[in-house]
Motif scaffolding. Structure first.
Motif, PDB file in Angstrom:
ATOM      1  N   SER A  69       0.832  -1.211   0.000  1.00  0.00           N
ATOM      2  CA  SER A  69       0.000   0.000   0.000  1.00  0.00           C
ATOM      3  C   SER A  69       0.864   1.259   0.000  1.00  0.00           C
ATOM      4  N   PHE A  70       1.989   1.200   0.682  1.00  0.00           N
ATOM      5  CA  PHE A  70       2.914   2.327   0.672  1.00  0.00           C
ATOM      6  C   PHE A  70       3.475   2.526  -0.735  1.00  0.00           C
ATOM      7  N   ALA A  71       3.791   1.426  -1.413  1.00  0.00           N
ATOM      8  CA  ALA A  71       4.280   1.521  -2.785  1.00  0.00           C
ATOM      9  C   ALA A  71       3.234   2.146  -3.701  1.00  0.00           C
ATOM     10  N   ARG A  72       1.965   1.779  -3.498  1.00  0.00           N
ATOM     11  CA  ARG A  72       0.896   2.382  -4.302  1.00  0.00           C
ATOM     12  C   ARG A  72       0.839   3.891  -4.093  1.00  0.00           C
ATOM     13  N   ALA A  73       0.962   4.320  -2.832  1.00  0.00           N
ATOM     14  CA  ALA A  73       0.937   5.756  -2.544  1.00  0.00           C
ATOM     15  C   ALA A  73       2.131   6.468  -3.177  1.00  0.00           C
ATOM     16  N   LEU A  74       3.302   5.836  -3.135  1.00  0.00           N
ATOM     17  CA  LEU A  74       4.484   6.442  -3.764  1.00  0.00           C
ATOM     18  C   LEU A  74       4.297   6.562  -5.272  1.00  0.00           C
ATOM     19  N   ALA A  75       3.719   5.512  -5.878  1.00  0.00           N
ATOM     20  CA  ALA A  75       3.534   5.508  -7.328  1.00  0.00           C
ATOM     21  C   ALA A  75       2.581   6.606  -7.790  1.00  0.00           C
ATOM     22  N   GLN A  76       1.784   7.121  -6.889  1.00  0.00           N
ATOM     23  CA  GLN A  76       0.828   8.173  -7.242  1.00  0.00           C
ATOM     24  C   GLN A  76       1.528   9.503  -7.544  1.00  0.00           C
ATOM     25  N   GLU A  77       2.745   9.656  -7.027  1.00  0.00           N
ATOM     26  CA  GLU A  77       3.587  10.830  -7.302  1.00  0.00           C
ATOM     27  C   GLU A  77       2.842  12.152  -7.091  1.00  0.00           C
ATOM     28  N   THR A  78       2.488  12.403  -5.857  1.00  0.00           N
ATOM     29  CA  THR A  78       1.755  13.624  -5.505  1.00  0.00           C
ATOM     30  C   THR A  78       2.631  14.515  -4.627  1.00  0.00           C
ATOM     31  N   PRO A  79       2.333  15.806  -4.572  1.00  0.00           N
ATOM     32  CA  PRO A  79       3.115  16.706  -3.727  1.00  0.00           C
ATOM     33  C   PRO A  79       2.796  16.606  -2.240  1.00  0.00           C
TER      34      PRO A  79
END
Length: 258
Positions: free
Chosen positions: A145-155
């Protein structure tokens, strides 16, 4: 930047947040700490737009968060929830790739595979790529789930207890990545229970108790024995380890020896 002002949340007849103010700037990692029921996860939900306050408002990048459409908000902030909420048999690779959905049919979508692969490496889940999500351990699910959040590439990156199910190596790795992402210019908010971990990785710590902010500041400023003993209703010792506070509880056996 993400900014909350005058946040008041009531659930049923319980006041969960009472006049909370918090600002998180690009390039900093802010840890939310406090005892159970202090309002940490609720505040993170307010910052994410998933919990609507009764009074007060959140501004994201200078605009009211409530004015964002769902996809537009997803391009600005990524959220890792404490409960993963995936019951279907998606592969780990597919779960991480879900983080790219806000960028579908935009110029940034050309980098999808590269971004997903990099996020999986940074979170040590690349070897799990073909495993289905429900078959993973709690820690493996959290890292996915952390990887998914990182992949979102948000500020803005919002993490609710990302280390709760992790061993020591992966706790350090996840917070090390969060620290690195902040150094790259992201505004990171992370809910933590481990005060020593918060001290080691956060630029600032926000201590919550009974829905109110008791202190916000650098770890060495706010992690004091008197304040923590009062907030957690248990005596603690705050030690110095190479300039970083380490918080340890005072145990009955220790008091007896003293």
């Amino acid at each position: 930047m993400i900014e909350a002002r005058g946040i008041h949340v009531t659930l049923g007849d319980k006041v969960v947040l009472d006049g909370v103010d918090l600002t998180v700037r690009p390039g900093e990692l802010v840890a939310l700490v406090g005892p159970n029921g202090a309002g940490k996860s609720t505040l993170l939900g307010v910052l994410a737009g998933d919990v609507r306050p009764g009074t007060g408002a959140v501004h994201l990048a200078g605009r009211p968060l409530a004015s964002y459409a769902a996809r537009e908000a997803a391009q600005q902030r990524a959220v890792q929830l404490q409960q993963q909420g995936l019951a279907f048999g998606f592969r780990v690779h597919d779960v991480v790739a879900m983080g790219r959905s806000p960028w579908h049919r935009t110029p940034r979508s050309v980098a999808d595979e590269e971004v997903v692969a990099a996020a999986m490496v940074r979170t040590d889940v690349e070897r799990l790529a073909e495993r289905t999500f429900p078959t993973l351990s709690g820690g493996e699910q959290a890292r996915t789930s952390f990887a998914r959040a990182l992949a979102q590439e948000t500020p803005v990156l919002l993490l609710d207890e990302p280390t709760a199910a992790l061993d020591i190596r992966h706790q350090e790795a996840v917070l090390g990545v969060a620290r690195f992402v902040a150094a790259e210019g992201c505004a990171v908010v992370v809910v933590l229970h481990d005060l020593s971990l918060a001290a080691a990785y956060a630029d600032r710590i926000c201590i919550l108790a009974e829905g109110r902010v008791r202190a916000v500041g650098a770890p060495r400023e706010v992690l004091t024995e008197d304040l923590l003993g009062e907030v957690y209703q248990h005596p603690v010792r705050v030690l110095d380890h190479d300039g970083t506070p380490v918080v340890v509880p005072v145990r009955a056996a220790q008091e007896a020896r003293c």
